[in-house]
Each structure stands twice: as C-alpha cells, then as structure tokens.
Design an enzyme around this catalytic site. Structure first.
Site, mmCIF file in Angstrom:
data_model
loop_
_atom_site.group_PDB
_atom_site.id
_atom_site.type_symbol
_atom_site.label_atom_id
_atom_site.label_comp_id
_atom_site.label_asym_id
_atom_site.label_seq_id
_atom_site.Cartn_x
_atom_site.Cartn_y
_atom_site.Cartn_z
ATOM 1 N N GLY A 149 0.873 -1.050 0.018
ATOM 2 C CA GLY A 149 0.026 0.025 -0.041
ATOM 3 C C GLY A 149 0.915 1.257 -0.175
ATOM 4 O O GLY A 149 1.824 1.189 0.752
ATOM 5 N N ALA A 150 0.755 2.317 -0.749
ATOM 6 C CA ALA A 150 1.530 3.198 -1.183
ATOM 7 C C ALA A 150 1.978 3.968 0.379
ATOM 8 O O ALA A 150 2.962 4.373 0.401
ATOM 9 C CB ALA A 150 0.929 4.319 -2.000
ATOM 10 N N SER A 188 1.705 2.868 3.518
ATOM 11 C CA SER A 188 2.547 2.024 4.340
ATOM 12 C C SER A 188 3.886 1.762 3.906
ATOM 13 O O SER A 188 4.800 1.308 4.601
ATOM 14 C CB SER A 188 1.560 0.708 4.604
ATOM 15 O OG SER A 188 1.419 0.089 3.534
ATOM 16 N N TYR A 209 -4.906 -7.498 -4.278
ATOM 17 C CA TYR A 209 -4.678 -7.249 -5.517
ATOM 18 C C TYR A 209 -3.720 -8.237 -6.276
ATOM 19 O O TYR A 209 -2.623 -8.849 -5.566
ATOM 20 C CB TYR A 209 -4.124 -5.703 -6.090
ATOM 21 C CG TYR A 209 -2.572 -5.349 -5.723
ATOM 22 C CD1 TYR A 209 -1.540 -5.667 -6.727
ATOM 23 C CD2 TYR A 209 -2.204 -5.144 -4.432
ATOM 24 C CE1 TYR A 209 -0.297 -5.464 -6.622
ATOM 25 C CE2 TYR A 209 -0.810 -5.082 -4.355
ATOM 26 C CZ TYR A 209 0.246 -5.154 -5.412
ATOM 27 O OH TYR A 209 1.509 -4.735 -5.199
ATOM 28 N N TYR A 213 -1.403 8.947 -9.380
ATOM 29 C CA TYR A 213 -2.827 8.496 -9.953
ATOM 30 C C TYR A 213 -2.801 7.127 -10.163
ATOM 31 O O TYR A 213 -2.220 6.554 -10.808
ATOM 32 C CB TYR A 213 -2.826 9.597 -11.127
ATOM 33 C CG TYR A 213 -4.155 9.103 -12.154
ATOM 34 C CD1 TYR A 213 -5.358 9.425 -11.557
ATOM 35 C CD2 TYR A 213 -3.978 8.645 -13.300
ATOM 36 C CE1 TYR A 213 -6.420 9.268 -12.546
ATOM 37 C CE2 TYR A 213 -5.085 8.364 -14.080
ATOM 38 C CZ TYR A 213 -6.259 8.799 -13.693
ATOM 39 O OH TYR A 213 -7.476 8.485 -14.389
ATOM 40 N N ARG A 214 -4.169 6.687 -10.043
ATOM 41 C CA ARG A 214 -4.616 5.233 -10.591
ATOM 42 C C ARG A 214 -5.877 5.202 -11.513
ATOM 43 O O ARG A 214 -6.798 5.576 -11.232
ATOM 44 C CB ARG A 214 -4.834 4.420 -9.231
ATOM 45 C CG ARG A 214 -3.779 4.212 -8.314
ATOM 46 C CD ARG A 214 -2.621 3.194 -8.865
ATOM 47 N NE ARG A 214 -1.643 3.049 -8.185
ATOM 48 C CZ ARG A 214 -0.667 3.513 -7.922
ATOM 49 N NH1 ARG A 214 -0.380 4.819 -8.704
ATOM 50 N NH2 ARG A 214 0.416 3.305 -7.075
ATOM 51 N N GLY A 260 11.048 8.890 -13.542
ATOM 52 C CA GLY A 260 11.307 7.405 -13.694
ATOM 53 C C GLY A 260 12.661 7.307 -13.724
ATOM 54 O O GLY A 260 13.507 7.537 -13.203
ATOM 55 N N ASP A 284 6.799 4.961 -4.307
ATOM 56 C CA ASP A 284 6.699 5.007 -2.679
ATOM 57 C C ASP A 284 8.207 5.150 -2.072
ATOM 58 O O ASP A 284 8.371 5.858 -1.184
ATOM 59 C CB ASP A 284 6.215 3.987 -2.185
ATOM 60 C CG ASP A 284 4.680 3.706 -2.942
ATOM 61 O OD1 ASP A 284 4.000 4.763 -3.427
ATOM 62 O OD2 ASP A 284 4.065 2.544 -2.794
#
Length: 320
Positions: A35-36, A38, A91, A169-170, A231, A262
């Site tokens: 999770g981003a 955590s 997921y 963004y997702r 990136g 993250d």
C-alpha cells in the site's frame, strides 16, 4: 513529536504470479502486503525514522497479517482503527517479463477502509507528527476516504503540520477529470508536492520538457516544494524562492517496479525532514527508488548503510 511521519491509507494483500506463468493458469501465488502510504512508512522506519500508519482494518487473519508485518518493520500501528467486520483489499500481480508488461487486477471494492465512518478516525493523532503524508490513491477509494483525507489535511493546517502529498494517480480507480477536481485542494495544501511526469500529463495536460512540466505544476499549485519524478531520468524539484534542483538517475537491475515511487517519496522525506535540504532529498529519493527496483514486493527493505553508499556517488546539481 512522537512521530517523524504519519501516513493514512489502504494496505492490501498482494498475490503475485511466479515469473513465466499467467494468473489464469498458475497453481501458486506469492503472498505479500502493499500500500502506497504503508510502503513509505516501512521504508522510513527501516531508515531509523519514527513512522506511524493509520488505516481501518478488520479483525481477521488478513487484517492481522498486514498489521503484524508493518509492526515487525518498526512502523507504529497504534493509530489503526479496528472493526469487527469487513474485508481487506486484494490485488493480483500477473508478473510480466519483457516485452510482456506486468498487469494488475484489483479486488478492493467495499474494503474496510473504503466503507469507514469518517467520525471513527481520531484526528488528534496529527498533533503527534512532524509531517503528514498522503497520496492521491486514498481520496479515490470512496467518498468516505476522501472526507477522512480532507479532515486530516484540515487538522494539519490548523496545527501547522506540513503535508507531503504524492499525486499517485490510479486509472483503475477514477478518470483524469475526476482526479483533477478532487486532488486540486490536496495539491494546494501541500508543503511538499510529488508528481510523476506521466500523472502531470494525464491529469492536468502538462506536457513538454521536464522543466516545462515542473513549471506548470508550480504555476497550478504554488507548493513550497514541488517535485517532479522522471522515472529512469531521475527527478527535478523547485522551491518557493524559484531555485531548481535536479538529481540524475541511478542505474538499477529491475526485479520489481511496484513500490519504486513510494520508495522515492520515503527517500526524499528522509533527506528533507531535518533541515529542508531539497538537493539532498532528491538524491536520497532516486537512490532509494533504485534500490527498491532490485527487490521483490512493494516494500523497500533497505538499510541506512546501503542507502548512504548509493547517495555518496550521486553528484549534487542545481538547475537555475
């Protein structure tokens, strides 16, 4: 302050297909968590920072799995709100190999955090943190999550606690137009705004050179520190006084890309927290992201010594 960083968000169970197999035919799945928010907390805790994570978890084996693993890495999970019933998001990672991309399949609708009562979250915890970290994923999960995030940001503003906001963004959660409208208040409230080049283009139509995209973000939101991640090309940042900083990329053998963004956020915060040195923070960010690429799973299981060794080889650069 009790914590250096407090984060709030969803952590899911990650089920990964072995390399070379497909989800529709595999007979085994590797179980991890991810999770981003955590992920950032774990990375910071392993670097010696006091990190806390707040969420909503059900009292079942999967909820306990998430809590136990975060606690093991040194994250303070005392802010977590536990519920008797509910589910944990899952997921599936259909692991790719060039030229076949990795694909993600979410099963997270109706999770405990998505259906949480905003009044169940104790906002007083914000006063115990030096910095609040949120991402654009949480407001996308449900109206309730968006309201919780809004309240946390409002309380942070009242207390003078700075906000680090990672756009993140997702596309499987909402459209660019929905994200643009909902995330703008969070971006405007951020002391540190982190955005990927692709997200800046998708959500706000900011295209062109990295310098032009960064300038567009600065013009839109006027954050005291605006960070543009590139990136494989490193990262750029601009401060409120107009100074621009750049960190070159660190070459890495890619084992798993999930969680690299993250890791960048965690590395940046680690380098930034003590004295606001943006140039140093960028170097820590790109270094930790590169190290994460070499590891399976979402978590940057990196030691401070490993990170410092990489950072030592990254030159300091200022772009004016």
């Amino acid at each position: 302050m009790q914590w250096d960083v407090l984060s709030f968000g969803e952590t899911m169970i990650r089920l990964s297909v072995p390399v070379g197999e497909r989800l529709e035919m595999t007979s085994s799945l590797e179980v991890r968590i991810g999770g981003a928010e955590s992920n950032v907390a774990v990375a910071l805790a392993r670097l010696g920072r006091r990190a806390a994570w707040c969420s909503v978890l059900p009292q079942n084996p999967l909820g306990r799995r998430i809590a136990g693993e975060l606690r093991w890495h040194g994250v303070d999970i005392s802010p977590v709100h536990w519920v008797e019933r509910g589910r944990v998001g899952i997921y599936f990672l259909d692991t790719g190999a060039a030229p076949r991309p990795t694909q993600v399949l979410y099963d997270r609708a109706g999770s405990a955090i998505a259906t949480a009562d905003p009044d169940s979250i104790d906002l007083s915890m914000v006063a115990r943190a030096r910095l609040l970290h949120l991402t654009g994923i949480t407001p996308a999960l449900s109206p309730a999550c968006r309201e919780i995030a809004r309240r946390l940001v409002e309380r942070a503003g009242q207390l003078g606690v700075p906000l680090c906001f990672d756009v993140n963004y997702r596309s499987l959660l909402w459209t660019p137009a929905e994200a643009a409208e909902a995330l703008a208040p969070f971006c405007r409230a951020a002391s540190v705004l982190i955005c990927g080049r692709g997200d800046a283009s998708t959500i706000w139509g900011l295209d062109g050179s990295p310098d032009q995209v960064l300038a567009g973000l600065v013009e839109l939101f006027h954050a005291p520190v605006t960070v543009l991640t590139l990136g494989d090309e490193g990262a750029l940042a601009q401060t409120g006084d107009g100074q621009r900083f750049q960190a070159p990329p660190v070459q890495a053998t890619v084992v798993d890309r999930v969680g690299a963004g993250d890791a960048f956020a965690a590395g940046f915060l680690h380098g930034y927290l003590d004295d606001g040195d943006v140039a140093r923070a960028l170097r820590y960010g790109v270094a930790l992201a590169a190290l994460k690429l070499t590891l399976h799973g979402d978590l940057a299981l990196v030691t401070l010594a490993e990170l410092e060794a990489i950072v030592a080889g990254i030159p300091r650069a200022i772009v004016r």
